[in-house]
Design a protein around this motif. Sequence first.
Motif, PDB file in Angstrom:
ATOM      1  N   PRO A 187       0.807  -1.229   0.000  1.00 15.67           N
ATOM      2  CA  PRO A 187       0.000   0.000   0.000  1.00 15.67           C
ATOM      3  C   PRO A 187       0.839   1.277   0.000  1.00 15.67           C
ATOM      4  N   GLN A 188       0.331   2.262  -0.709  1.00 14.85           N
ATOM      5  CA  GLN A 188       0.884   3.620  -0.573  1.00 14.85           C
ATOM      6  C   GLN A 188      -0.112   4.409   0.267  1.00 14.85           C
ATOM      7  N   CYS A 189      -1.026   5.159  -0.359  1.00 18.56           N
ATOM      8  CA  CYS A 189      -2.007   5.846   0.489  1.00 18.56           C
ATOM      9  C   CYS A 189      -2.910   4.836   1.171  1.00 18.56           C
ATOM     10  N   GLY A 190      -3.089   3.677   0.552  1.00 21.53           N
ATOM     11  CA  GLY A 190      -3.825   2.590   1.183  1.00 21.53           C
ATOM     12  C   GLY A 190      -5.321   2.599   0.951  1.00 21.53           C
ATOM     13  N   CYS A 239      -7.294   2.329  -1.577  1.00 23.58           N
ATOM     14  CA  CYS A 239      -7.913   1.331  -2.461  1.00 23.58           C
ATOM     15  C   CYS A 239      -7.729  -0.084  -1.957  1.00 23.58           C
ATOM     16  N   GLN A 240      -6.872  -0.265  -0.949  1.00 25.24           N
ATOM     17  CA  GLN A 240      -6.343  -1.611  -0.700  1.00 25.24           C
ATOM     18  C   GLN A 240      -7.351  -2.601  -0.137  1.00 25.24           C
ATOM     19  N   SER A 241      -8.320  -2.139   0.643  1.00 28.45           N
ATOM     20  CA  SER A 241      -9.353  -3.077   1.108  1.00 28.45           C
ATOM     21  C   SER A 241     -10.044  -3.683  -0.100  1.00 28.45           C
ATOM     22  N   ILE A 286      -9.290   0.410  -9.174  1.00 26.88           N
ATOM     23  CA  ILE A 286      -8.331   1.476  -9.460  1.00 26.88           C
ATOM     24  C   ILE A 286      -7.407   1.673  -8.260  1.00 26.88           C
ATOM     25  N   CYS A 287      -6.114   1.832  -8.542  1.00 28.77           N
ATOM     26  CA  CYS A 287      -5.193   2.325  -7.516  1.00 28.77           C
ATOM     27  C   CYS A 287      -4.604   3.614  -8.064  1.00 28.77           C
ATOM     28  N   ARG A 288      -5.035   4.744  -7.515  1.00 33.88           N
ATOM     29  CA  ARG A 288      -4.546   6.024  -8.025  1.00 33.88           C
ATOM     30  C   ARG A 288      -3.062   6.198  -7.712  1.00 33.88           C
ATOM     31  N   CYS A 289      -2.591   5.539  -6.654  1.00 30.80           N
ATOM     32  CA  CYS A 289      -1.167   5.631  -6.310  1.00 30.80           C
ATOM     33  C   CYS A 289      -0.319   4.740  -7.211  1.00 30.80           C
ATOM     34  N   GLY A 290      -0.949   3.865  -7.979  1.00 34.16           N
ATOM     35  CA  GLY A 290      -0.199   3.051  -8.938  1.00 34.16           C
ATOM     36  C   GLY A 290       0.569   1.896  -8.335  1.00 34.16           C
TER      37      GLY A 290
HETATM   38  S1  FES Z   1      -2.730   2.893  -2.489  1.00 32.59           S
HETATM   39 FE1  FES Z   1      -3.567   4.853  -2.916  1.00 32.59          FE
HETATM   40  S2  FES Z   1      -5.180   4.410  -4.253  1.00 32.59           S
HETATM   41 FE2  FES Z   1      -4.179   2.519  -4.044  1.00 32.59          FE
END
Ligand code: FES
Lengths: 729, 171
Positions: free
Chosen positions: B95-98, B100-102, B131-135
């Motif tokens: 995870p980055q921002c996390g 989307c992760q759930s 979608i994962c905006r953080c990629g």
């Molecule tokens: S970790 Fe940020 S949207 Fe996926």
Amino acid sequence: MKGWNLTRRGFLKASGIVGGGLVIGYMVTRDGPPLPVADIEGALTPNAFLQLTPDNMVRFYFPRDEMGQGAMMGLTTLIAEELDYPLNEIEVLFAGAHSAYNNPDFNLQGTGGSTSMKVHFLPLRQVAANMRALILDAAASDLNVSRSSLTTHDAQVIAGDQAFPYAQFIETASAAELPESATLKPKTEFKYIGKEIARIDGQAKSTGTAEYGIDIEVPNMHYAMVKRCAVAGGTIKSFDAVPILATVGVTDVVAIDSGVAVVATSFWQAKKAVAALTVEWNLPELANISSQQIKSDYQQALQDEKGDSYSEGDITQGFTAASKIVEREYWAPYLAHAPLEPLNAVVRIENGEADLWSGTQFPGVAQGLVARYAGLPKEKVRVNSTFLGGGFGRRGALTHITEATQTAMATNKAIKLIWSREEDIQNGFYRPASLMKIKAGIDERGKISAWQATRVGGNLTPSVLGVVLPGVLPRVPSGITNLITGAANSVFDGWSIDAVSIEGLIDDYDFANKEIKHITVDHGLPLTFWRSVGHSYTAFAKETLIDELAEFAEADPVEFRKQHTQDNPRLQQVIEMAGQAMQQWQNELGRYVGFAAHGSFSSYVAEAAQISIENGGIKVHKIVCAVDCGQVVNPDVVRGQMEGAIMFGLTAALYGNIELENGAVKESNFHNYPILRMDAAPTVQVVIVDSDEAPTGVGEPGLPPIAPAVANAVYAATGKRLYAMPFRL
Amino acid sequence: MTKFNLNGRAVETIDSDDTPLLWVVRDTFKLKGSKFGCGIGQCGACTMHLDGIAKRTCILPIIAVEGKSVTTIEGLGTPENMHALQAVWTEQGVPQCGYCQSGQIMSAAALLETNPDPSKSEIDQAMKGNICRCGCYPRIKKAILDVAANRKVKKLQLSEVATGPFPEDVS
Ligand code: FES
Ligand code: FES
């Protein structure tokens, strides 16, 4: 580093406040407002950042924001290293709003510009080292041994074969003088810095337990959504609240600065009601403008050539010396940030105090905005920060904080305001559209002899100022902040030195004779920073033209870039590294490669992209990315940021486009503002330069080179140069 | 009134019939792990399992859930007792921002339930709705492949999952 002016003994508890279930006491500094750190009986709090509790726990008041970029991991690593405390056992708390937590680069409490590691690498290590030294001093005194006979290991003071928890020395340490310049660890002794360690926020984010602003609830909270004018800057002419107020669950319908807020007992009720509400608007001038008009106005301005310029060397002579001159124009559209967590804020105002819960990139500005619109002094506003579900610059523009505060004031309720995705795409702040022209000359020897660049578009700085200023100066009336912003607008009108709007357009290479011109044309769509800011479009123009020039010079594109970076050895090194990796791809059938390099946020990145053309579209297969970001604190976070920035940049290169029709944004959600998905995502290999230079930016520098690398690969595949984003074959 | 099973418990709600399951779970039952990202079934942040199938719950009216079993990220695993995907996600710093992760993990878990050894393109097909905006895509894909390769996936009987946190005082 100076210790904070904290009266270490006898903390004064200014107020006991209930906030989100936590009892937070305020500690008082000798001068200035109290620090928003917990008042824990018997704890040692030598500065604004660290607290050692009697049970030997360390709390770190994390001064930046965590929006995915890994700053929480990075800065906690610095603390663990110098305090000699197990990294995974540090309790990390989002710091409240206080000038003690300002970002030294901004003189504001803000997170952005890829600055977090750059500005904190030494100061935070010093803070932790000083605290360790303080504990050692106290231990020497308590144990009655020489200071030099003591050492530390994992939260314990080691004296011969005995080990004592740090907390055992709190009382003595509390009375002792805080060392100011304890020796920092040499690189050879690093236990955490530079090592492969998984992010500390990974588990919470993998189990659904990480808390974001949108997850906050407070007792008796109501939900608000806002109906805004489709055209930015429109104001309310009239609306009929009566039928909406009759809807189930709706409690209030109130006019606020940005539109009409509908308040209900659940989000779903608010969402349905706001959809049913009709508002008549007074439309601003922007309502006459569509994307086509913007483009042609930019074109016209480019022809009129009015604007200010800055030059180095002798551009006229540079062109005289040229044996070939090319002139190209490049287009980059407006873009929305679309962080996956829609904007939101919870505001509660009661008993002359206010609480804000939100994940923002500017907690200090957010505090000022709540203070301004709640009519309270800043000190009476607590900011409870959360994780950010993505930022990318968008969470620096805080009108949603203003909306939540104004709604809470108008309804006398605790308010949770949530933006829909449609509002996020249509009513936001945007990466400015840009028309760029570069005229370049190369001489007989294949050297670039002249580089003349012009950028037409809106200026970022005054636009951002208008958003930030009301929060920075909460007591200054809006007439005056508007005046200052207006003045900034006219000052910047046609001024080339709005660095963030043109950054990267004439840099990186050895251009002996260069000129930059800026022509401001702004139609009034709100603008703000977007991941990598000006570099997000300037690198596309610069690096695709460099590729063309290499071709004219009959030079290999990597070699050509190396020849022109004699004065920029760090960029040259990453060009070399990525170039080598790219060589290994060259024989794959039906696959084509492109290359680009760009320096931004004091870091250096080169990327090679391998693509194919499939079903008339661009398919990106593999990326190699070489990065020099100085000394690396966590290689995996660096890799992750390069990967993420590449995906973010690919979304912009392949799809990103915000278009206006009669002043309103046409795109509305992910079906027509697409984001790169897994089936279109390339593999990414990241190579990191082993460096002892000071750490520099990581969150943004991976983005700028990707669009030109892909564009150059498309040229290799099709023979067609791309001059506009998003790419269309 | 809708009755359904949430992470192994029988629950009922008086939320209006058209209220999407996402908001019932988040705001009525206070399980905040499932996220709102788009509200139109385009991003997958709200993904839960409905009778074992991954569903976008932002467009699933609660009335359609009557009598069915819902599993959320909280029901899949907890920090103390992580699902294999959650453990690998954590270890590999996915995870980055996390945000989307759930949803990513719920989609991946549903995939591995029906296809324990997916190919890369099968993973793409199953995951492209998220979608994962953080990629984080390269890491998400690698984590799924690693879990599959390690055959660590517990044979999760979704109807039996009752380990997730659950508020006692539900309405
Ligand atoms: S970790 Fe940020 S949207 Fe996926
Ligand atoms: S929130 Fe349900 S798919 Fe986006």
